[in-house]
Design a protein around this motif. Structure first.
Motif, short mmCIF file in Angstrom:
data_model
loop_
_atom_site.label_atom_id
_atom_site.label_comp_id
_atom_site.label_asym_id
_atom_site.label_seq_id
_atom_site.Cartn_x
_atom_site.Cartn_y
_atom_site.Cartn_z
N GLN A 162 -11.81 3.22 103.30
CA GLN A 162 -13.11 3.78 102.21
C GLN A 162 -13.93 2.66 102.39
OE1 GLN A 162 -10.14 3.13 98.80
NE2 GLN A 162 -9.34 5.28 98.19
N LEU A 175 -15.03 4.83 105.07
CA LEU A 175 -15.74 6.01 105.29
C LEU A 175 -16.78 6.75 103.70
CD1 LEU A 175 -11.66 7.23 104.00
CD2 LEU A 175 -13.27 8.37 106.15
N LEU A 197 -16.18 5.65 100.81
CA LEU A 197 -16.02 6.58 99.33
C LEU A 197 -15.95 5.71 98.30
CD1 LEU A 197 -12.58 8.00 100.19
CD2 LEU A 197 -14.68 9.29 99.89
N TYR A 231 -10.21 13.31 108.16
CA TYR A 231 -9.72 11.97 107.48
C TYR A 231 -8.95 12.58 107.28
CZ TYR A 231 -8.44 9.10 103.49
OH TYR A 231 -8.58 8.20 102.77
N PRO A 289 -5.56 11.53 104.87
CA PRO A 289 -6.22 10.23 103.83
C PRO A 289 -4.34 9.79 103.65
CG PRO A 289 -5.71 12.76 102.58
CD PRO A 289 -5.48 12.30 104.49
N ARG A 291 -2.05 9.04 100.37
CA ARG A 291 -0.57 9.96 99.77
C ARG A 291 -1.56 11.14 99.64
NH1 ARG A 291 0.47 4.60 97.61
NH2 ARG A 291 -2.04 3.83 97.68
N PHE A 292 -0.68 12.35 99.77
CA PHE A 292 -1.09 13.38 99.20
C PHE A 292 -0.32 14.27 99.39
CE2 PHE A 292 -1.40 18.32 101.24
CZ PHE A 292 -2.95 18.13 100.87
N PHE A 307 -5.46 25.94 102.74
CA PHE A 307 -5.69 24.54 102.84
C PHE A 307 -6.56 23.86 104.46
CE2 PHE A 307 -4.77 20.59 104.79
CZ PHE A 307 -4.65 19.31 103.53
N ARG A 366 -8.73 26.11 105.21
CA ARG A 366 -10.06 26.74 105.45
C ARG A 366 -10.83 25.55 104.01
NH1 ARG A 366 -7.29 32.08 104.21
NH2 ARG A 366 -8.04 31.72 102.18
N LEU A 367 -10.30 25.02 103.55
CA LEU A 367 -10.80 24.26 103.22
C LEU A 367 -11.99 22.71 103.70
CD1 LEU A 367 -8.47 23.24 100.09
CD2 LEU A 367 -10.40 24.60 99.81
N ALA A 368 -11.18 23.25 105.15
CA ALA A 368 -12.27 21.57 105.07
C ALA A 368 -13.85 22.23 105.72
CB ALA A 368 -11.54 22.16 106.98
N GLY A 369 -13.89 23.57 105.76
CA GLY A 369 -15.06 24.11 105.72
C GLY A 369 -14.97 25.11 107.04
N LEU A 398 -1.95 18.09 108.18
CA LEU A 398 -3.68 17.42 107.87
C LEU A 398 -4.35 17.08 108.83
CD1 LEU A 398 -1.62 14.82 105.36
CD2 LEU A 398 -3.66 15.88 104.55
N ARG A 441 -6.23 20.13 110.01
CA ARG A 441 -7.70 20.12 108.90
C ARG A 441 -8.11 18.95 109.21
NH1 ARG A 441 -8.42 20.32 102.34
NH2 ARG A 441 -10.51 19.38 102.22
N ARG A 468 -12.61 20.02 111.95
CA ARG A 468 -14.46 19.62 111.79
C ARG A 468 -14.58 18.93 113.21
NH1 ARG A 468 -15.99 18.25 106.91
NH2 ARG A 468 -17.14 15.66 107.52
#
Lengths: 271, 239
Positions: B30, B33, B35, B53, B55, B57-58, B71, B73-76, B112, B115, B119
């Motif tokens: 973290q 990254l 965060l 990335y 993660p 826990r998902f 889902f 599409r949320l990457a950009g 995951l 995604r 990028r």
């Protein structure tokens, strides 16, 4: 303009304002309520409504429109909660309960001190959609336009952080700004919805239509649009019932929304 | 909770962070990254570094209706063709329209990863990517990660709590327990006294077990034809 439209439709002015106001609220409640459901923020919404009395009291004290006092109070609560770990070691629901009830109590104490103003607590608790004024309707319209514009611009970002906040942050989403922006729209919504259905029932207008729409939705957008439709339908049904059988208007709308939810449960879940 | 940590990562290199529970692996990730901020010390990055990335826990809230494509599409910004291609590359071409909360553990890890790859990252950070997978699933995933590194030349930082399965797909191991206790190649680390002290048992017996795989499994553990996937990467002499 509203009067002539009311004449054409053959309904009294106050009823037309109620219909338009209720639908205006449903329009914003749809997408907003979906995020409240996805992000498990129902209790946050309750906290905002509980703080409304303090907002009303401060508004009266400072001689500004109580509605603005409520929205400002909500904004303050949003800012307090948007910051991480405001009170380390306490669970979020504890913190929300603390804010909700202390602000409610403080608001009631403050209102009791103001002897020269008579505040109709009942009207704030249960709202009065049939007493909506033209200027209040205008406020709802304005909040709709601004709130929806803001939600549309934040849509992908809010969805990303709803799914996974750290992942969204690594991908460059401004998580803090998004969270704050969302809470502020919610605070404005609460201030307006309170006028219509009252402090006690405001959160129901957020979560019941969204929960009803979940059944038939396969995408987030479908769920938001579905929630708007359920909300608009519930407004129409509730007001019709209220006119026909002389039931209280706000609660009738919530009952209609709950009935629509039950009907939706008869369908198999998609997606 | 972490101190005396020094760690560097180059393009094309796979570094695995190992350590017992509570060693601060996820905290370190973290910090790297961005965060959470470190109280002291600094993190240097190449300017404009793009990070993918995965993660640890998902879980998608069941109240949220979303399919895999939504889902991704949320990457950009990405095109449908790009999203389709990355799912095909990860051997899950059929998942594009599947609801997120219906995916198995192995499928979810690949989605995951998809995604993150969308990028086109220069650095891939994977926090316990193989959790919840069976041994075959883990080996498959690590093989895939090594292949992706070969194809794109990105750096990879992985977190794991067991060394022996990651070994073959790792260039360098960093052993962490609130501080960096040893750094080196997997073979060297598995015999390092600090590592043995942390993990209690001498893992030499199976830690060095080089599993020469002569076949490939799909997500469900079935053996599939090797010709296509191996030809493109120049042989599968992975463990």
């Amino acid at each position: 303009m509203l009067e002539s439209l009311a004449q054409v439709l053959g309904m009294p002015d106050f009823l037309l304002r109620a219909v338009l106001g209720g639908m205006g609220i449903a329009l914003l409640a749809g997408p907003l309520g979906c995020f409240v459901v996805w992000r498990r923020m129902a209790y946050f919404g309750e906290t905002l409504t509980h703080s409304a009395f303090l907002g009303v009291g401060l508004g009266l004290l400072l001689h500004v429109e109580p509605m603005i006092g409520v929205a400002a109070m909500g904004a303050v609560i949003a800012v307090i909660l948007a910051r991480r770990h405001p009170a380390e070691g306490l669970a979020e629901d504890t913190l929300l309960g603390l804010l909700a009830h202390s602000s409610l109590a403080l608001g009631l104490v403050l209102l009791a001190f103001m002897e020269d103003v008579r505040v109709d607590l009942f009207a704030y608790l249960f709202g009065d959609i049939l007493a909506l004024s033209a200027s209040e309707l205008m406020w709802i319209g304005l909040a709709d336009v601004l709130g929806l514009l803001l939600l549309v611009s934040m849509w992908q970002g809010l969805l990303a952080m709803t799914v996974h906040e750290s992942l969204a942050a690594v991908e460059g989403r401004r998580v803090m700004a998004l969270r704050l922006g969302f809470m502020l729209v919610l605070a404005v919504f609460v201030a307006l919805a309170m006028k219509l259905v009252g402090i006690l029932l405001t959160v129901s207008m957020l979560i019941i239509p969204a929960a009803a729409a979940r059944r038939l939705a396969r995408t987030p957008l479908q769920m938001a649009v579905g929630a708007v439709l359920v909300g608009v339908l519930a407004t129409g049904l509730g007001l019709a019932v209220s006119m026909l059988w002389d039931t209280p208007a706000g609660p009738s709308m919530v009952v209609a929304a709950a009935a629509l939810f039950v009907v939706m449960m008869l369908f198999p879940r998609r997606g | 909770m972490l101190n005396a940590v020094s760690l560097s990562l180059r393009a094309g290199q796979i570094v695995t962070l190992v350590g017992p529970n509570g060693a601060g692996k996820t905290t370190l990730v973290q910090v790297l990254l961005g965060l959470i901020a470190a109280d002291e010390g600094q993190v240097e990055r190449r300017e404009g570094l793009v990070i993918g990335y995965v993660p640890q826990r998902f879980a998608v809230p069941p109240s949220l209706p979303m399919d895999v494509d939504g889902f991704l599409r949320l990457a950009g910004k990405s095109s449908l063709a790009e999203r389709r291609a990355v799912l095909r590359r990860l051997d899950v071409p059929d998942l594009q329209g599947a609801a997120l909360h219906t995916l198995s553990g192995g499928e979810l890890q690949r989605v995951l990863l998809a995604r993150a790859l969308l990028r086109t990252p220069q650095l891939l950070v994977l926090d316990e990517p193989a959790q919840g997978l069976d041994v075959h699933g883990q080996q498959e995933l690590y093989r895939l990660i090594a292949e992706l590194r070969d194809e794109s030349g990105c750096g990879v930082l992985m977190v794991s709590h067991d060394l022996h399965l990651v070994m073959a797909a790792t260039d360098q191991v960093v052993c962490l327990e609130q501080h960096v206790c040893c750094v080196g190649t997997p073979e060297a680390i598995s015999q390092h006294p600090e590592y043995l002290r942390l993990f209690g048992t001498d893992l030499r017996g199976f830690a060095l077990y080089q599993h020469h795989h002569d076949h490939v499994h799909d997500l469900h553990g079935n053996v599939v034809s090797t010709s296509s996937s191996c030809a493109s990467t120049g042989g599968c002499n992975h463990a």
